[in-house]
Design an enzyme around this catalytic site. Structure first.
Site, PDB file in Angstrom:
ATOM      1  N   THR A   1      23.099  -1.003  -0.496  1.00 63.77           N
ATOM      2  CA  THR A   1      24.143  -1.602   0.352  1.00 63.77           C
ATOM      3  C   THR A   1      25.166  -2.409  -0.435  1.00 63.77           C
ATOM      4  O   THR A   1      26.356  -2.397  -0.119  1.00 63.77           O
ATOM      5  CB  THR A   1      23.471  -2.531   1.396  1.00 63.77           C
ATOM      6  OG1 THR A   1      22.545  -1.750   2.133  1.00 63.77           O
ATOM      7  CG2 THR A   1      24.471  -3.143   2.337  1.00 63.77           C
TER       8      THR A   1
ATOM      9  N   ASP B   1      20.576   5.746  -2.270  1.00 62.00           N
ATOM     10  CA  ASP B   1      19.907   4.825  -1.347  1.00 62.00           C
ATOM     11  C   ASP B   1      18.511   4.636  -1.938  1.00 62.00           C
ATOM     12  O   ASP B   1      17.898   5.584  -2.433  1.00 62.00           O
ATOM     13  CB  ASP B   1      19.807   5.475   0.038  1.00 62.00           C
ATOM     14  CG  ASP B   1      19.255   4.509   1.077  1.00 62.00           C
ATOM     15  OD1 ASP B   1      20.024   4.097   1.957  1.00 62.00           O
ATOM     16  OD2 ASP B   1      18.046   4.184   1.018  1.00 62.00           O
ATOM     17  N   SER B   2      17.993   3.416  -1.896  1.00 59.33           N
ATOM     18  CA  SER B   2      16.745   3.183  -2.616  1.00 59.33           C
ATOM     19  C   SER B   2      15.558   3.913  -1.999  1.00 59.33           C
ATOM     20  O   SER B   2      14.500   4.008  -2.615  1.00 59.33           O
ATOM     21  CB  SER B   2      16.460   1.690  -2.766  1.00 59.33           C
ATOM     22  OG  SER B   2      15.976   1.144  -1.575  1.00 59.33           O
ATOM     23  N   SER B   3      15.713   4.468  -0.793  1.00 54.89           N
ATOM     24  CA  SER B   3      14.641   5.311  -0.250  1.00 54.89           C
ATOM     25  C   SER B   3      14.483   6.573  -1.078  1.00 54.89           C
ATOM     26  O   SER B   3      13.449   7.236  -1.012  1.00 54.89           O
ATOM     27  CB  SER B   3      14.949   5.697   1.199  1.00 54.89           C
ATOM     28  OG  SER B   3      14.982   4.541   1.986  1.00 54.89           O
TER      29      SER B   3
ATOM     30  N   ASP C   1      15.392  -1.716   0.150  1.00 54.70           N
ATOM     31  CA  ASP C   1      14.227  -1.111   0.814  1.00 54.70           C
ATOM     32  C   ASP C   1      13.044  -0.890  -0.127  1.00 54.70           C
ATOM     33  O   ASP C   1      11.899  -1.124   0.245  1.00 54.70           O
ATOM     34  CB  ASP C   1      14.620   0.227   1.467  1.00 54.70           C
ATOM     35  CG  ASP C   1      15.543   0.010   2.665  1.00 54.70           C
ATOM     36  OD1 ASP C   1      15.691  -1.141   3.102  1.00 54.70           O
ATOM     37  OD2 ASP C   1      16.120   1.005   3.149  1.00 54.70           O
TER      38      ASP C   1
ATOM     39  N   THR D   1       7.511  -8.720  -1.874  1.00 49.46           N
ATOM     40  CA  THR D   1       7.483  -7.739  -0.787  1.00 49.46           C
ATOM     41  C   THR D   1       8.728  -7.937   0.076  1.00 49.46           C
ATOM     42  O   THR D   1       9.152  -9.071   0.285  1.00 49.46           O
ATOM     43  CB  THR D   1       6.210  -8.001   0.075  1.00 49.46           C
ATOM     44  OG1 THR D   1       5.082  -7.685  -0.717  1.00 49.46           O
ATOM     45  CG2 THR D   1       6.172  -7.193   1.338  1.00 49.46           C
TER      46      THR D   1
ATOM     47  N   ARG E   1      -5.903   0.126   2.055  1.00 45.29           N
ATOM     48  CA  ARG E   1      -5.518  -1.154   2.682  1.00 45.29           C
ATOM     49  C   ARG E   1      -6.581  -1.516   3.719  1.00 45.29           C
ATOM     50  O   ARG E   1      -6.724  -0.856   4.749  1.00 45.29           O
ATOM     51  CB  ARG E   1      -4.127  -1.033   3.295  1.00 45.29           C
ATOM     52  CG  ARG E   1      -3.080  -0.656   2.246  1.00 45.29           C
ATOM     53  CD  ARG E   1      -1.681  -0.678   2.809  1.00 45.29           C
ATOM     54  NE  ARG E   1      -1.305  -2.003   3.211  1.00 45.29           N
ATOM     55  CZ  ARG E   1      -0.794  -2.309   4.399  1.00 45.29           C
ATOM     56  NH1 ARG E   1      -0.615  -1.378   5.306  1.00 45.29           N
ATOM     57  NH2 ARG E   1      -0.463  -3.546   4.687  1.00 45.29           N
TER      58      ARG E   1
ATOM     59  N   GLN F   1      -4.681  -5.756   4.047  1.00 42.05           N
ATOM     60  CA  GLN F   1      -3.524  -5.625   4.940  1.00 42.05           C
ATOM     61  C   GLN F   1      -2.855  -6.986   5.175  1.00 42.05           C
ATOM     62  O   GLN F   1      -1.732  -7.048   5.657  1.00 42.05           O
ATOM     63  CB  GLN F   1      -3.959  -5.001   6.272  1.00 42.05           C
ATOM     64  CG  GLN F   1      -4.364  -3.540   6.116  1.00 42.05           C
ATOM     65  CD  GLN F   1      -4.973  -2.939   7.370  1.00 42.05           C
ATOM     66  OE1 GLN F   1      -4.692  -3.354   8.477  1.00 42.05           O
ATOM     67  NE2 GLN F   1      -5.829  -1.943   7.178  1.00 42.05           N
ATOM     68  N   CYS F   2      -3.578  -8.074   4.860  1.00 41.50           N
ATOM     69  CA  CYS F   2      -2.962  -9.402   4.936  1.00 41.50           C
ATOM     70  C   CYS F   2      -2.032  -9.570   3.736  1.00 41.50           C
ATOM     71  O   CYS F   2      -2.380  -9.193   2.632  1.00 41.50           O
ATOM     72  CB  CYS F   2      -4.011 -10.509   4.856  1.00 41.50           C
ATOM     73  SG  CYS F   2      -5.164 -10.510   6.205  1.00 41.50           S
TER      74      CYS F   2
END
Ligand code: ASP
Length: 348
Positions: free
Chosen positions: A17, A61-63, A94, A170, A249, A281-282
């Site tokens: 972006t 795009d970073s995807s 992303d 993250t 996870r 997952q935490c």
């Protein structure tokens, strides 16, 4: 010429972006010619930093980021490493934590800053967050201590006033300017009125050794999440896939349902050489497989503790280690060790 004019920074625009403008006809965001960067940020002239700009062609795009592009970035930086004091990589938000984590493992004994940044709003828009992110990243990339060494010889993400260790970070918000968080490690610097470095949190390399780029990746890995009700069929399918490493996870402090077929399937996959890493997952806290019997069963089945690593860090570390070592036990051992400040060495 004052001392600051001697700093040299390489700015690499990969896409995202920050370097986009709105197509007047369709309204969609598209990359602009990055050579026009200085017209959007005339302030760059006042930084007293020599800045060379390179751009991915085409920007992505970073995807669409890939391990091949990580290798291209590492090779590109390694080639000119001696010519610059630091590096700034402009990247879509992303997948920025994946790239930052991967690069941290791909540079052994890094002695110079590699700062990733981007923005939530394009640099040409009046309310953009891109200007401050970019200007402060350039300042951090060129910052030196009293004996002329880099203040932050690490791969970092700078965003919204905070410098975070890349492999601890993250993306937590698709809305806020405060898009990134480091849940298990404090910031390395904060930019308010002053730029304050928290030296006790910053890693130091061994200046007697050279920096070594590691340019191999084995992406033959997968990430999957447990959930209440996960079926035996899915588990057999996932664990039977032809991959060398799995990031699993789990719940809470590294726990899984106590199902004999689950334990058996995991034990079998481990015995066949798959490296299975337990990441919670935490977002905050650490895996501690000895805490509950729901976690202990995983340890007994050969699962490695990812401790408090992020998922992004665990999967990219696995990719790098699998490319370097054939022996699953060596990969397991190193997955639980702190290689680049990605893991806190307490708990199990
Ligand atoms: N989709 C964009 C990207 O990650 C979003 C951004 O740049 O923030 O490339």
């Amino acid at each position: 010429m004052n001392e600051k004019t001697e700093s040299r920074v390489l700015l690499v625009y990969t896409g995202g972006t920050i370097g986009m403008s709105r197509n007047p006809e369709t309204g969609a965001l598209q990359p602009f010619d990055f050579k026009r960067l200085r017209t959007f940020i005339p302030e760059m002239e006042h930084l007293h930093i020599h800045i060379d700009v390179q751009s991915f062609d085409p920007p992505i795009d970073s995807s669409d980021m890939t391990p091949q592009l990580w290798i291209k970035l590492v090779e590109g930086i390694a080639q000119v490493y001696d010519q610059y004091d630091g590096f700034v990589i402009l990247h879509g938000t992303d997948t920025m934590p994946y790239t930052a984590s991967a690069l941290s493992f791909m540079f052994d004994n890094l002695t110079k800053p590699i700062i990733l940044t981007g923005s939530q709003l394009p640099i040409g828009q009046p309310r953009t967050d891109g200007k401050e992110n970019l200007i402060t990243s350039l300042e951090i990339a060129s910052a030196k201590n009293a004996i002329g060494r880099a203040m932050v010889p690490e791969v970092c993400i700078y965003f919204n006033g905070k410098l975070l260790r890349g492999n601890r970070t993250t993306k937590h918000s698709a809305e806020e300017f405060n898009a990134f968080k480091s849940f298990n490690y404090p910031s390395l610097a904060n930019a308010g009125v002053d730029l304050i470095f928290h030296e006790a949190n910053i890693r130091r390399p061994d200046y007697k050794r050279p920096m070594v780029p590691l340019t191999r990746i084995d992406a033959n890995v997968l990430i999957f999440s447990l959930f209440p009700g996960i079926s035996e069929e899915i588990i057999h399918h996932v664990l039977g896939m032809p991959v060398r490493g799995i990031v699993m996870r789990t719940f809470g402090s590294g726990n899984a349902p106590q199902l004999p077929w689950l334990r058996e399937a995991i034990a079998q996959a481990s015995a066949h050489g798959k490296v299975i890493v337990n990441v919670s997952q935490c977002k905050q806290g650490s895996v501690a497989m000895e805490r509950y019997s729901t976690g202990y069963q995983l340890k007994e089945a050969g699962v490695v503790s990812g401790r408090d690593m992020t998922v992004e860090s665990a999967v990219t570390k696995l990719m790098c280690l699998l490319a370097q070592y054939d022996e699953p036990d060596e990969v397991r051992r190193l997955m639980s060790c702190d290689l680049r400040g990605e893991i806190s060495m307490y708990g199990g």
